[in-house]
Write a protein that holds these residues in place. Structure first.
Motif, PDB file in Angstrom:
ATOM      1  N   SER A 134      13.795 -23.524 -24.656  1.00 39.82           N
ATOM      2  CA  SER A 134      14.554 -22.621 -25.520  1.00 39.82           C
ATOM      3  C   SER A 134      13.758 -21.338 -25.717  1.00 39.82           C
ATOM      4  N   PHE A 135      14.277 -20.407 -26.503  1.00 39.45           N
ATOM      5  CA  PHE A 135      13.601 -19.135 -26.693  1.00 39.45           C
ATOM      6  C   PHE A 135      12.240 -19.284 -27.366  1.00 39.45           C
ATOM      7  N   VAL A 136      12.033 -20.340 -28.155  1.00 38.83           N
ATOM      8  CA  VAL A 136      10.746 -20.495 -28.839  1.00 38.83           C
ATOM      9  C   VAL A 136       9.633 -20.873 -27.872  1.00 38.83           C
ATOM     10  N   GLY A 137       9.990 -21.329 -26.672  1.00 37.11           N
ATOM     11  CA  GLY A 137       8.974 -21.748 -25.717  1.00 37.11           C
ATOM     12  C   GLY A 137       8.910 -20.917 -24.458  1.00 37.11           C
ATOM     13  N   LEU A 138       9.867 -20.009 -24.267  1.00 36.02           N
ATOM     14  CA  LEU A 138       9.934 -19.238 -23.021  1.00 36.02           C
ATOM     15  C   LEU A 138       8.989 -18.046 -23.024  1.00 36.02           C
ATOM     16  N   SER A 139       8.494 -17.691 -21.842  1.00 34.71           N
ATOM     17  CA  SER A 139       7.684 -16.480 -21.682  1.00 34.71           C
ATOM     18  C   SER A 139       8.578 -15.260 -21.903  1.00 34.71           C
ATOM     19  N   ASN A 140       7.946 -14.099 -22.040  1.00 35.72           N
ATOM     20  CA  ASN A 140       8.709 -12.881 -22.311  1.00 35.72           C
ATOM     21  C   ASN A 140       9.716 -12.563 -21.213  1.00 35.72           C
ATOM     22  N   GLU A 141       9.320 -12.761 -19.946  1.00 34.85           N
ATOM     23  CA  GLU A 141      10.221 -12.440 -18.836  1.00 34.85           C
ATOM     24  C   GLU A 141      11.420 -13.384 -18.790  1.00 34.85           C
ATOM     25  N   GLU A 142      11.175 -14.684 -18.938  1.00 33.61           N
ATOM     26  CA  GLU A 142      12.272 -15.653 -18.941  1.00 33.61           C
ATOM     27  C   GLU A 142      13.200 -15.408 -20.127  1.00 33.61           C
ATOM     28  N   HIS A 143      12.598 -15.117 -21.270  1.00 30.00           N
ATOM     29  CA  HIS A 143      13.387 -14.851 -22.463  1.00 30.00           C
ATOM     30  C   HIS A 143      14.280 -13.634 -22.271  1.00 30.00           C
ATOM     31  N   LYS A 144      13.711 -12.587 -21.696  1.00 25.16           N
ATOM     32  CA  LYS A 144      14.463 -11.350 -21.486  1.00 25.16           C
ATOM     33  C   LYS A 144      15.682 -11.596 -20.600  1.00 25.16           C
ATOM     34  N   TRP A 145      15.504 -12.388 -19.544  1.00 21.47           N
ATOM     35  CA  TRP A 145      16.601 -12.679 -18.617  1.00 21.47           C
ATOM     36  C   TRP A 145      17.700 -13.491 -19.282  1.00 21.47           C
ATOM     37  N   LEU A 146      17.334 -14.575 -19.943  1.00 21.74           N
ATOM     38  CA  LEU A 146      18.335 -15.443 -20.568  1.00 21.74           C
ATOM     39  C   LEU A 146      18.995 -14.792 -21.776  1.00 21.74           C
ATOM     40  N   ARG A 147      18.245 -14.018 -22.514  1.00 17.92           N
ATOM     41  CA  ARG A 147      18.817 -13.335 -23.677  1.00 17.92           C
ATOM     42  C   ARG A 147      19.896 -12.343 -23.220  1.00 17.92           C
ATOM     43  N   LYS A 148      19.611 -11.615 -22.158  1.00 17.84           N
ATOM     44  CA  LYS A 148      20.574 -10.639 -21.648  1.00 17.84           C
ATOM     45  C   LYS A 148      21.881 -11.311 -21.260  1.00 17.84           C
ATOM     46  N   LEU A 149      21.792 -12.514 -20.700  1.00 23.39           N
ATOM     47  CA  LEU A 149      22.980 -13.216 -20.223  1.00 23.39           C
ATOM     48  C   LEU A 149      23.751 -13.917 -21.343  1.00 23.39           C
ATOM     49  N   THR A 150      23.056 -14.287 -22.430  1.00 23.19           N
ATOM     50  CA  THR A 150      23.717 -15.086 -23.476  1.00 23.19           C
ATOM     51  C   THR A 150      24.032 -14.315 -24.755  1.00 23.19           C
ATOM     52  N   ALA A 151      23.329 -13.213 -25.022  1.00 21.66           N
ATOM     53  CA  ALA A 151      23.514 -12.522 -26.300  1.00 21.66           C
ATOM     54  C   ALA A 151      24.853 -11.792 -26.389  1.00 21.66           C
ATOM     55  N   ALA A 152      25.277 -11.157 -25.286  1.00 21.01           N
ATOM     56  CA  ALA A 152      26.523 -10.377 -25.325  1.00 21.01           C
ATOM     57  C   ALA A 152      27.741 -11.221 -25.702  1.00 21.01           C
ATOM     58  N   PRO A 153      27.917 -12.436 -25.136  1.00 17.20           N
ATOM     59  CA  PRO A 153      29.078 -13.248 -25.536  1.00 17.20           C
ATOM     60  C   PRO A 153      29.005 -13.758 -26.976  1.00 17.20           C
ATOM     61  N   ILE A 154      27.884 -13.557 -27.645  1.00 19.90           N
ATOM     62  CA  ILE A 154      27.762 -13.974 -29.036  1.00 19.90           C
ATOM     63  C   ILE A 154      27.875 -12.781 -29.970  1.00 19.90           C
ATOM     64  N   ASN A 155      27.207 -11.689 -29.606  1.00 21.75           N
ATOM     65  CA  ASN A 155      27.091 -10.535 -30.499  1.00 21.75           C
ATOM     66  C   ASN A 155      27.918  -9.325 -30.082  1.00 21.75           C
ATOM     67  N   GLY A 156      28.474  -9.342 -28.870  1.00 19.59           N
ATOM     68  CA  GLY A 156      29.210  -8.180 -28.389  1.00 19.59           C
ATOM     69  C   GLY A 156      30.482  -7.930 -29.178  1.00 19.59           C
ATOM     70  N   PRO A 157      30.855  -6.663 -29.408  1.00 23.15           N
ATOM     71  CA  PRO A 157      32.033  -6.346 -30.220  1.00 23.15           C
ATOM     72  C   PRO A 157      33.339  -6.911 -29.674  1.00 23.15           C
ATOM     73  N   GLU A 158      33.466  -6.964 -28.341  1.00 20.18           N
ATOM     74  CA  GLU A 158      34.712  -7.494 -27.777  1.00 20.18           C
ATOM     75  C   GLU A 158      34.863  -8.983 -28.074  1.00 20.18           C
TER      76      GLU A 158
END
Length: 493
Positions: A134-158
């Motif tokens: 999960s994000f608490v255990g991922l390196s910065n690069e892995e976190h950046k990749w997965l966050r980009k793919l998962t954050a928009a469907p949660i926080n995006g205005p659409e």
């Protein structure tokens, strides 16, 4: 007579000898951690911030837990201030590691935004319970990749514009149900409500029985997240580990079932975030494993309901206890409804963006409660912060409570006062309810939307009658009344 005097003198010598011996032994024992962790630093030990490593093994955990079991949890950090002054950084030994406690806005901002010098440094219990993938255990690069793919469907205005309808439908039904139930545990019911919302976003196809089972296990899981990783019956971590195993088994069955559905029916349309996670590929066409998906789901489902439920409860309580604020917030919501087109049903994001006073109420609630009082980082190299050195490999505890209760930024910091936000924009690092930097909470906008939608409908039609307004407050793992805010929801005209 002379012999009596000799006896008294001897007794005094023995007493003082024992007392001095006790203090000497105490000093030696409390110096063990210092000798062990500082001896290899060489000259760098002179650049460490002041502080106290506490007792061997347990470090400062006893004083931390003692403070957080009283009504003055800030006494933990104020003790360091009284002993060492307002240095902003203090060396401690917590959660099994030598650590630097960071309590000023400037230092907090540095730690949270400097990804070259700091990485996640969560305690072993947190990593084991939430998941190493999960994000608490991922390196910065892995976190950046997965966050980009998962954050928009949660926080995006659409997506938020779609979720708002589902959220409001369930809020309306829940309030009607709670009114009919009579006395309820308000916080417990809010947890069920917010968990239903996050389950819809991530696992929309699962039934009520699965949701209720998972919600119950999450309650047990959370009690061990801030605990020492002692896997012995009777300790919070032991119960939480058992809860995680049950959650992993449940989610694994869901993932297996979904993979089979997609294999046998290629035309199946995307329904939720699980489908999105199953479709994710990196630049080398590598897909996520079941372990990675399960840990991400455990993290998102937990973070996506706990903070929203607690903040909603506290905002409701604060408004209910301050009639002038309640009436002002209610008037704003009535104005929203009056300005609504006749054919419109339900809230819109545009209406939410105009709720200026309610937004201040929520921000003030986030500040006063500080749901997550600390986050953890680790120095990846020796770092100089505010005149002190944080050694490589040491943990860093970013203490949000100290920042949010700084009287130089917030006058009368313990007072709930939404008007303090009138024309006030805090400087970077002074307001951190969702963290900061690249690891800012990925669902912060969804969380605030859930709170707004609930308060909108509650203010228009209901009031809360708390059974015991003086119920003892608990601060671990999160601030709440001990009775989970037992009371009644009443409809008003």
């Amino acid at each position: 007579m002379y012999s009596r005097i000799l006896t008294v003198v001897w007794d005094l010598r023995v007493f003082w000898g024992i007392l001095c011996g006790w203090w000497a032994l105490k000093w030696v024992v409390k110096s063990v951690n210092c000798w062990y962790y500082e001896r290899k630093l060489g000259i760098k030990r002179q650049q460490l911030p002041p502080g106290d490593f506490g007792w061997p093994f347990i470090g400062n955990m006893l004083s931390f837990l003692r403070a957080f079991k009283t009504d003055k949890p800030e006494s933990f950090t104020s003790n360091f201030v009284q002993r060492y002054g307002h240095t902003g950084l203090y060396k401690v030994h917590m959660f099994g590691n030598p650590s630097i406690l960071v309590t000023t806005a400037e230092a907090c901002r540095k730690v949270l935004t400097d990804d070259e010098c700091f990485k996640p440094g969560w305690p072993l219990a947190t990593v084991n319970l939430i998941g190493r993938k999960s994000f608490v255990g991922l390196s910065n690069e892995e976190h950046k990749w997965l966050r980009k793919l998962t954050a928009a469907p949660i926080n995006g205005p659409e997506f938020l514009s779609i979720y708002i309808k589902y959220i409001e439908e369930n809020v309306v039904k829940a309030l009607e149900k709670w009114e009919a139930m009579g006395q309820i545990e308000f916080l417990t019911e809010l947890r069920r409500l917010t968990f239903k919302v996050i389950m819809h976003i991530f696992l929309s196809s699962e039934g009520e029985d699965v949701r209720e089972l998972m919600e119950r296990e999450y309650r047990a899981l959370n009690y061990g997240i801030r605990a020492m990783a002692i896997n012995i019956p009777g300790f919070a971590y032991h119960k939480s580990i058992k809860a995680r195993k049950k959650l992993v088994a449940i989610i694994q069955s869901v993932v297996t079932k979904r993979r089979e559905e997609r294999r046998t029916n290629a035309s199946t349309s995307k329904r939720d975030m699980l489908d999105a996670l199953l479709d994710i590929k990196d630049e080398f066409s590598r897909r996520l494993t079941d372990e990675e998906i399960i840990d991400l789901l455990i993290m998102y489902l937990n973070a996506g309901h706990e903070s929203s439920a607690h903040t909603t409860m506290w905002a409701t309580l604060f408004l209910q206890k301050n009639p002038d604020m309640f009436n002002k917030a209610k008037a704003e919501q009535e104005e929203v409804v009056r300005n609504r087109p006749p054919d419109q049903r339900g809230l819109t994001l545009k209406e939410v963006s105009k709720m200026e006073y309610l937004d201040k109420v929520i921000d003030e609630t986030l500040r006063v409660i500080t749901f997550s009082f600390v986050v953890f980082r680790e120095a990846v190299k020796d770092v100089h912060v505010c005149g002190y050195t944080i050694p490589k490999g040491w943990k860093v505890l970013v203490w949000f409570r100290s920042v949010h209760f700084d009287p130089e930024t917030y006058a009368e910091p313990k007072k709930f006062d939404p008007s303090r936000w009138d024309g006030f924009t805090p400087k970077a690092g002074n307001f951190l309810p969702f963290g900061a930097g690249s690891r800012l909470c990925p669902g912060n906008k969804l969380a605030k939307l859930e709170i707004v939608v609930f308060l909108h409908n509650f203010l228009l039609n209901y009031e809360l009658e708390q059974h015991d307004p003086d119920s003892q407050l608990m601060y671990v793992p999160h601030p709440r009344p001990k009775d989970n805010c037992r009371g009644r929801i009443r409809r008003v005209t």
